[in-house]
Write a protein that holds these residues in place. Sequence first.
Motif, PDB file in Angstrom:
ATOM      1  N   ILE A  69       8.894   7.513  -8.159  1.00  0.00           N
ATOM      2  CA  ILE A  69       7.168   7.690  -8.640  1.00  0.00           C
ATOM      3  C   ILE A  69       6.934   6.193  -9.197  1.00  0.00           C
ATOM      4  CG2 ILE A  69       5.576   8.819 -10.008  1.00  0.00           C
ATOM      5  CD1 ILE A  69       7.398  11.223 -10.127  1.00  0.00           C
ATOM      6  N   GLN A  70       5.769   5.874  -8.629  1.00  0.00           N
ATOM      7  CA  GLN A  70       5.333   4.432  -8.966  1.00  0.00           C
ATOM      8  C   GLN A  70       4.317   4.620 -10.154  1.00  0.00           C
ATOM      9  OE1 GLN A  70       3.813   2.304  -5.666  1.00  0.00           O
ATOM     10  NE2 GLN A  70       2.486   0.782  -7.058  1.00  0.00           N
ATOM     11  N   ASN A  71       4.375   3.744 -11.014  1.00  0.00           N
ATOM     12  CA  ASN A  71       3.309   3.777 -12.068  1.00  0.00           C
ATOM     13  C   ASN A  71       2.625   2.210 -12.222  1.00  0.00           C
ATOM     14  OD1 ASN A  71       4.556   2.136 -14.551  1.00  0.00           O
ATOM     15  ND2 ASN A  71       6.291   3.402 -13.756  1.00  0.00           N
ATOM     16  N   THR A  72       1.449   2.377 -12.532  1.00  0.00           N
ATOM     17  CA  THR A  72       0.758   1.132 -12.370  1.00  0.00           C
ATOM     18  C   THR A  72      -0.529   1.331 -13.466  1.00  0.00           C
ATOM     19  OG1 THR A  72      -0.752  -0.502 -11.181  1.00  0.00           O
ATOM     20  CG2 THR A  72      -0.805   1.980 -10.780  1.00  0.00           C
ATOM     21  N   GLU A  73      -1.014   0.232 -14.076  1.00  0.00           N
ATOM     22  CA  GLU A  73      -2.232  -0.034 -14.960  1.00  0.00           C
ATOM     23  C   GLU A  73      -3.249  -0.516 -14.156  1.00  0.00           C
ATOM     24  OE1 GLU A  73      -1.416  -1.248 -19.429  1.00  0.00           O
ATOM     25  OE2 GLU A  73       0.251  -2.116 -18.307  1.00  0.00           O
ATOM     26  N   ARG A  74      -3.202  -0.704 -12.815  1.00  0.00           N
ATOM     27  CA  ARG A  74      -4.283  -1.613 -12.126  1.00  0.00           C
ATOM     28  C   ARG A  74      -5.027  -0.646 -11.148  1.00  0.00           C
ATOM     29  NH1 ARG A  74      -4.053  -6.977 -12.185  1.00  0.00           N
ATOM     30  NH2 ARG A  74      -5.616  -6.919 -10.500  1.00  0.00           N
ATOM     31  N   PRO A  75      -6.258  -0.405 -11.310  1.00  0.00           N
ATOM     32  CA  PRO A  75      -7.149   0.379 -10.351  1.00  0.00           C
ATOM     33  C   PRO A  75      -7.079  -0.011  -8.800  1.00  0.00           C
ATOM     34  CG  PRO A  75      -8.360  -0.187 -12.393  1.00  0.00           C
ATOM     35  CD  PRO A  75      -7.087  -1.114 -12.570  1.00  0.00           C
ATOM     36  N   ASP A  76      -6.860  -1.294  -8.751  1.00  0.00           N
ATOM     37  CA  ASP A  76      -6.786  -1.711  -7.189  1.00  0.00           C
ATOM     38  C   ASP A  76      -5.629  -1.365  -6.755  1.00  0.00           C
ATOM     39  OD1 ASP A  76      -5.718  -3.347  -9.008  1.00  0.00           O
ATOM     40  OD2 ASP A  76      -5.793  -5.193  -7.770  1.00  0.00           O
ATOM     41  N   VAL A  77      -4.518  -1.403  -7.290  1.00  0.00           N
ATOM     42  CA  VAL A  77      -3.224  -0.811  -6.625  1.00  0.00           C
ATOM     43  C   VAL A  77      -3.240   0.654  -6.489  1.00  0.00           C
ATOM     44  CG1 VAL A  77      -0.930  -0.358  -7.315  1.00  0.00           C
ATOM     45  CG2 VAL A  77      -1.633  -2.702  -8.089  1.00  0.00           C
TER      46      VAL A  77
END
Length: 522
Positions: free
Chosen positions: A252-260
Amino acid sequence: MRFFRKSIKEKLDKFNPTSSKGNLLNANVSTNEQMLRDQFALCNDVEFRSIPIDEYSKILLVYIDGFCDTKALDESVLKPLIFEGITRKLEQIKTISELIRLQLLPVAKVKLVTTVSEVVDEVLMGNVAFLIDGESIALIAELQSLEKRGIEEPLSETVIRGPRDGFTETLRVNTSLIRRRIRSPKLKIESLSIGEYTKTSVEILFIEGIAKDSIVEEVKKRIGQIKIDSVLGSGYLEDFIEDVPFSPFPQIQNTERPDVVCASLLEGKVAIVVDNTPFVLIVPMTFWSGLQAAEDYYERSVYMTFIRWIRFTLLNIALLFPSFYVAITTFHQQLIPTNLLISVAAAREGVPFPGVIEALMMEFMFEGLREAGIRLPKPIGSAVSIVGALVIGQAAVQAGIISAPMVIVVATTGIASFGIPRYNLGFAYRLLRFPILVLAGMLGFYGIVIGVVSILIHLINLRSFGVPYLSPVAPLSKGGFKDIFIRAPRWSMNERPGMVQQNKQRIPEGQMPSVNRGSEKK
């Protein structure tokens, strides 16, 4: 007022014939107040405010001090109720709650609830509950006022060229950042509440017509089956919904970036936004998405293709370099050029430990310094890690405990591990480095081959929400290679990569810039 009571009674007899059953609200506001006070016993931050309407009726307000917008409450609710009263247009209004909802509550969202548990849940969410004498319903006004962090650049995913905004701990701010980029009604947002005590809001985002229905339903099913007392971050959900919990590789990928997140949604993936955390989950995840950075799509394709090949090289160094050094110096010295062999042998002269023990000691020390640099306060964390590495490394070499080539190997390996864009994927390689190092110390190159083949077999069999982890390489899909080993120009990536979407067409063909475009204009 008798007219009100008669109309209320007739309406309630139709609406709620079994008001004494279960925990339904009572028509007597004093009874409702007592039930709510029992629920909020020893909760000193819960405020109960009673406002008399006339000698027969009163309105009870229930809210949490510091959790609702008291300024809006004063201006929009209390002032009209206390100073303006409820005497206007009585002939058009049949109930007091309807009068308040339509005339005296200039609030964006207002709804009715019928049970004590619903009132408790709404108050705990920061809303204000209105209970009216003579009615077995409660009016809920959304007047939340939460202290929230401003939108800042994510510290874990910095870019040279690209958007600087990042998610915060506020759910609605995070969804608005996504909606700001994908302004389409096909972006669907479904809400859930998880946690017996925290009742954390969780929202599932997907684009209708692009995301596969089977994957969306699987996400809903797995999240809906979670039974837990609290959810304080997205990592709590991650443990419950991944396919293989004991795999070292993240599924499961996690990110803080809305564009991602937006780019993943447009590829057919599903996003999971959890309240009180700035990290959004993206499923399904593939091995290759863990090697892609946000900036790959903001710079020219030629540059980013070169950077990706550097990343693949660093990936192999991070996993195999210490093991290769131990194997070649312990079992396969004949593969080392003579001059280099003499230099390594001279450096290792007097070192009391075999190569594998030496490597394990240095790797443990490097990981300890890295962890200390992360956990210590920022002003001293970086200084301690840098000074610690220099001092300990130099002292160990001078004392003859560690050889200088081993320090170089471990430092190079550590630098290479920082080149992996996703922290959780880099952590998997840091973890796998140790068993391969032990195999290399026991069997040489044969041990390295056994370790690498075992990892490949595991990756081929690994799934993330039913999607092969190595797709589109295994199983093979030629169209997906445009965004795996290279970053092809945007106009050539006509189809969405991977196996997660039902609408593959992304960009119409025939948009390649013409070589003679400038001369044609002339």
